[in-house]
Design a protein around this motif. Sequence first.
Motif, PDB file in Angstrom:
ATOM      1  N   SER A  32      27.936 -55.108  58.439  1.00 47.52           N
ATOM      2  CA  SER A  32      27.723 -53.924  59.272  1.00 47.52           C
ATOM      3  C   SER A  32      26.641 -54.176  60.325  1.00 47.52           C
ATOM      4  O   SER A  32      26.772 -53.775  61.482  1.00 47.52           O
ATOM      5  CB  SER A  32      27.335 -52.735  58.394  1.00 47.52           C
ATOM      6  OG  SER A  32      26.117 -53.010  57.705  1.00 47.52           O
ATOM      7  N   GLN A  33      25.567 -54.862  59.907  1.00 40.71           N
ATOM      8  CA  GLN A  33      24.498 -55.169  60.858  1.00 40.71           C
ATOM      9  C   GLN A  33      24.993 -56.078  61.976  1.00 40.71           C
ATOM     10  O   GLN A  33      24.682 -55.885  63.152  1.00 40.71           O
ATOM     11  CB  GLN A  33      23.333 -55.813  60.121  1.00 40.71           C
ATOM     12  CG  GLN A  33      22.106 -56.059  60.997  1.00 40.71           C
ATOM     13  CD  GLN A  33      20.951 -56.616  60.202  1.00 40.71           C
ATOM     14  OE1 GLN A  33      21.067 -56.811  58.999  1.00 40.71           O
ATOM     15  NE2 GLN A  33      19.846 -56.883  60.870  1.00 40.71           N
TER      16      GLN A  33
ATOM     17  N   LEU B 237      26.704 -57.069  67.433  1.00 35.29           N
ATOM     18  CA  LEU B 237      27.743 -57.521  68.357  1.00 35.29           C
ATOM     19  C   LEU B 237      28.147 -56.403  69.315  1.00 35.29           C
ATOM     20  O   LEU B 237      28.385 -56.644  70.508  1.00 35.29           O
ATOM     21  CB  LEU B 237      28.961 -58.008  67.569  1.00 35.29           C
ATOM     22  CG  LEU B 237      28.843 -59.415  66.980  1.00 35.29           C
ATOM     23  CD1 LEU B 237      30.036 -59.723  66.114  1.00 35.29           C
ATOM     24  CD2 LEU B 237      28.734 -60.448  68.086  1.00 35.29           C
ATOM     25  N   GLU B 238      28.243 -55.173  68.792  1.00 34.07           N
ATOM     26  CA  GLU B 238      28.575 -54.060  69.672  1.00 34.07           C
ATOM     27  C   GLU B 238      27.498 -53.876  70.741  1.00 34.07           C
ATOM     28  O   GLU B 238      27.808 -53.671  71.924  1.00 34.07           O
ATOM     29  CB  GLU B 238      28.727 -52.789  68.844  1.00 34.07           C
ATOM     30  CG  GLU B 238      29.986 -52.778  67.978  1.00 34.07           C
ATOM     31  CD  GLU B 238      30.043 -51.563  67.073  1.00 34.07           C
ATOM     32  OE1 GLU B 238      29.072 -50.762  67.110  1.00 34.07           O
ATOM     33  OE2 GLU B 238      31.048 -51.415  66.345  1.00 34.07           O
TER      34      GLU B 238
ATOM     35  N   ARG C 191      31.526 -64.374  68.809  1.00 31.70           N
ATOM     36  CA  ARG C 191      32.661 -63.608  68.270  1.00 31.70           C
ATOM     37  C   ARG C 191      33.516 -64.468  67.348  1.00 31.70           C
ATOM     38  O   ARG C 191      33.930 -64.026  66.270  1.00 31.70           O
ATOM     39  CB  ARG C 191      33.511 -63.078  69.426  1.00 31.70           C
ATOM     40  CG  ARG C 191      32.820 -61.999  70.241  1.00 31.70           C
ATOM     41  CD  ARG C 191      33.685 -61.605  71.421  1.00 31.70           C
ATOM     42  NE  ARG C 191      33.035 -60.598  72.249  1.00 31.70           N
ATOM     43  CZ  ARG C 191      33.521 -60.172  73.413  1.00 31.70           C
ATOM     44  NH1 ARG C 191      34.656 -60.661  73.870  1.00 31.70           N
ATOM     45  NH2 ARG C 191      32.874 -59.238  74.103  1.00 31.70           N
ATOM     46  N   GLN C 192      33.796 -65.698  67.818  1.00 28.72           N
ATOM     47  CA  GLN C 192      34.587 -66.598  66.977  1.00 28.72           C
ATOM     48  C   GLN C 192      33.885 -66.891  65.667  1.00 28.72           C
ATOM     49  O   GLN C 192      34.510 -66.930  64.601  1.00 28.72           O
ATOM     50  CB  GLN C 192      34.868 -67.889  67.730  1.00 28.72           C
ATOM     51  CG  GLN C 192      35.748 -67.705  68.957  1.00 28.72           C
ATOM     52  CD  GLN C 192      35.914 -68.996  69.739  1.00 28.72           C
ATOM     53  OE1 GLN C 192      35.338 -70.024  69.373  1.00 28.72           O
ATOM     54  NE2 GLN C 192      36.674 -68.941  70.809  1.00 28.72           N
ATOM     55  N   GLN C 193      32.556 -67.111  65.736  1.00 22.16           N
ATOM     56  CA  GLN C 193      31.803 -67.358  64.496  1.00 22.16           C
ATOM     57  C   GLN C 193      31.828 -66.144  63.587  1.00 22.16           C
ATOM     58  O   GLN C 193      31.886 -66.273  62.370  1.00 22.16           O
ATOM     59  CB  GLN C 193      30.360 -67.731  64.839  1.00 22.16           C
ATOM     60  CG  GLN C 193      30.227 -69.095  65.502  1.00 22.16           C
ATOM     61  CD  GLN C 193      28.799 -69.378  65.925  1.00 22.16           C
ATOM     62  OE1 GLN C 193      27.929 -68.541  65.769  1.00 22.16           O
ATOM     63  NE2 GLN C 193      28.576 -70.564  66.460  1.00 22.16           N
ATOM     64  N   PHE C 194      31.798 -64.948  64.204  1.00 25.75           N
ATOM     65  CA  PHE C 194      31.857 -63.741  63.380  1.00 25.75           C
ATOM     66  C   PHE C 194      33.204 -63.630  62.673  1.00 25.75           C
ATOM     67  O   PHE C 194      33.273 -63.268  61.496  1.00 25.75           O
ATOM     68  CB  PHE C 194      31.604 -62.535  64.268  1.00 25.75           C
ATOM     69  CG  PHE C 194      31.661 -61.221  63.528  1.00 25.75           C
ATOM     70  CD1 PHE C 194      30.650 -60.885  62.643  1.00 25.75           C
ATOM     71  CD2 PHE C 194      32.721 -60.346  63.696  1.00 25.75           C
ATOM     72  CE1 PHE C 194      30.699 -59.685  61.957  1.00 25.75           C
ATOM     73  CE2 PHE C 194      32.767 -59.164  63.002  1.00 25.75           C
ATOM     74  CZ  PHE C 194      31.753 -58.825  62.132  1.00 25.75           C
ATOM     75  N   VAL C 195      34.284 -63.960  63.415  1.00 27.29           N
ATOM     76  CA  VAL C 195      35.612 -63.956  62.782  1.00 27.29           C
ATOM     77  C   VAL C 195      35.679 -64.974  61.660  1.00 27.29           C
ATOM     78  O   VAL C 195      36.181 -64.719  60.572  1.00 27.29           O
ATOM     79  CB  VAL C 195      36.694 -64.236  63.841  1.00 27.29           C
ATOM     80  CG1 VAL C 195      38.050 -64.401  63.172  1.00 27.29           C
ATOM     81  CG2 VAL C 195      36.736 -63.107  64.848  1.00 27.29           C
TER      82      VAL C 195
END
Length: 621
Positions: free
Chosen positions: A382-383, A388-389, A550-554
């Motif tokens: 969530s953090q 990211l947002e 973003r890719q790392q988050f995915v």
Amino acid sequence: MDFSSTVPPLSPSLGSPLSPDEMKLLAKLEEQNRLLETDSKSLYSVNGVVKSPSSPKIFSFEEDTWGNVVKEWDDWSKRKVGQLKELIRRGIPAHLRAVVWQLLCDAQNVSARQQYSELLTISSPSKTLIHRDLKRILPQYLLFQNHNSTSQEALFNVLKAYSVLDREIGYCQGSVFIVGLLITQMSEEEAFCVFVRLMKDFRMRELYRSSMVELGCCIHQLDSMIQEQLPELHSHFQTQGFHTSMFSSSWFLNILLSSLPLAAALRIFDIFMCEGLEIVFRVGLAILHMKQTELVKLDEEGMVQCLQNLESQDLDPDRMVKAAFQIKYNPRKMKQLRKDYASIKAKELEEQEELNGLFRENKHLKQRLDILEKRCSEKLVSQLKKELENTWLNEAKSHSTLKEMKAKILQIKESSTVSDEGSVMYLQNELISSRLREAEALTGLKELKQHIKDLESKWQRQQEHCGGQQKVVSVQNELQVDLLSARLKETLAQAALKESHHRLLQLQTENEILINQLKRIKMQVSSQQEHLEQLTSQNQDLHNHLQQSRQQFVAYKQNPEEKQIEEAGNMATIADLQKQITELQTQQKKESQTHLGWHEAEHTYNGREWAQSINIKIHPA
């Protein structure tokens, strides 16, 4: 094995009264002797158990000796141990084998004898396994080819009863051969009692343990004996990668019964009942010595087949026993080898315990890691989503700000072009009008000078032509007035001209100052444009970095195992992105303000540059 320590006597002393079981054994012996007198080739004992026709022929003096041994067993087992061993090595008579085996292991005093019937009624967890092994093993070996269904049932009962009695050991496959041989010589209950004694007093229970420590020790001792007494064969084993355990495990687990012909197996088992596992070492070395020439020519598979299929070969039992007791067997060295093996196993056990400790610690750490991941994963996710947002919003704001700055720059450039043109036209008109005024002043001054010259010339002519004094005076006064007025006008015109020159000098000085300022401004504009390009490049890099984030988050969502490793990196990356975006926004604001100042300076410079060009056109000098 020392005979005196392994073979207990049937009764405490010779003079003591016989027990009922001993009286029963003596009655059976007398009945067997009676049967032998009737038919010396009889194959049946009192119990109706089949005897092997291949048993050695018993001569009359030996029959008398063995009869004396059985009757005076206490005396023979205590005082004539050497003679008894020699008799057993020469072979126990077939009709006395069951009795002698029971005497050798003191089977009559087994406490579990009274429990046998009860043990048969108790369910055994090894029942299915015993049935499966009997169906698979019995048809393959000559030892069991004469077994009928009754003998097979008796074999199953003995194995099941012992698996219930000793649940720690349970059932072992090697025991099928030993119990099967006992069933061929005696009744079911007697076979059970003998087997109980073998397991307890003849190291068989230790051999059948799941840890296989005793079996490993025996194999280690045998391998050392091979290395010492048959070095060439041992070297061949090592060359072929052929370990001693590949053929000797079954030798120890079933006392060579699965490998030897029936006649030889009976002779070896006779000696085993008297001397213990020592005979397995001796016979094993004797077999390897006899087969050495053949074995050194074979590969690994050929050696396995050769050493495990000895029952199909014609082996003379007497020759084998004689060769076995020619093998060097040093009890002290065997004890030392046992100690060496114990130290090796202790070291291996320590290493295994250390390894198990590491495994347990690793498992505990994994469990703790799983718990921490479960506790932190949702919060961190969530953090990260919020960060990211925020990063996406900041990026959008940065892009919009950059677009606004670019639009303002374009607007300023367009407006500066129009305003520059108007300023230049205004300055041009002002310069032209000032030059025209200056030209008019010069023209008026020239006219005045010409008028003065004309007056002077007129004055001279009047002096020449005028005759009267008064007329001359009046004309002179008029000319003086005209001259004064002309000089006054000339003075005013010169003053205006000087003022115009002074103003022109001021404009030229300001023009030079503005030219220098404009050069500096142009240099600053060039550097700021380069800086703007760098900021644009940095913005693009930040955009690419955000895409990677973003890719790392995915990937973080898809690979839970790597969450904890990537969390710190993601947080640091997001912080750097926010910091860089803030710096970029600050720099963009400064750049927008700087560009507005530059364009105002450019307007002033362009007007003065036009003024300088017009001044040069009017006054080329």
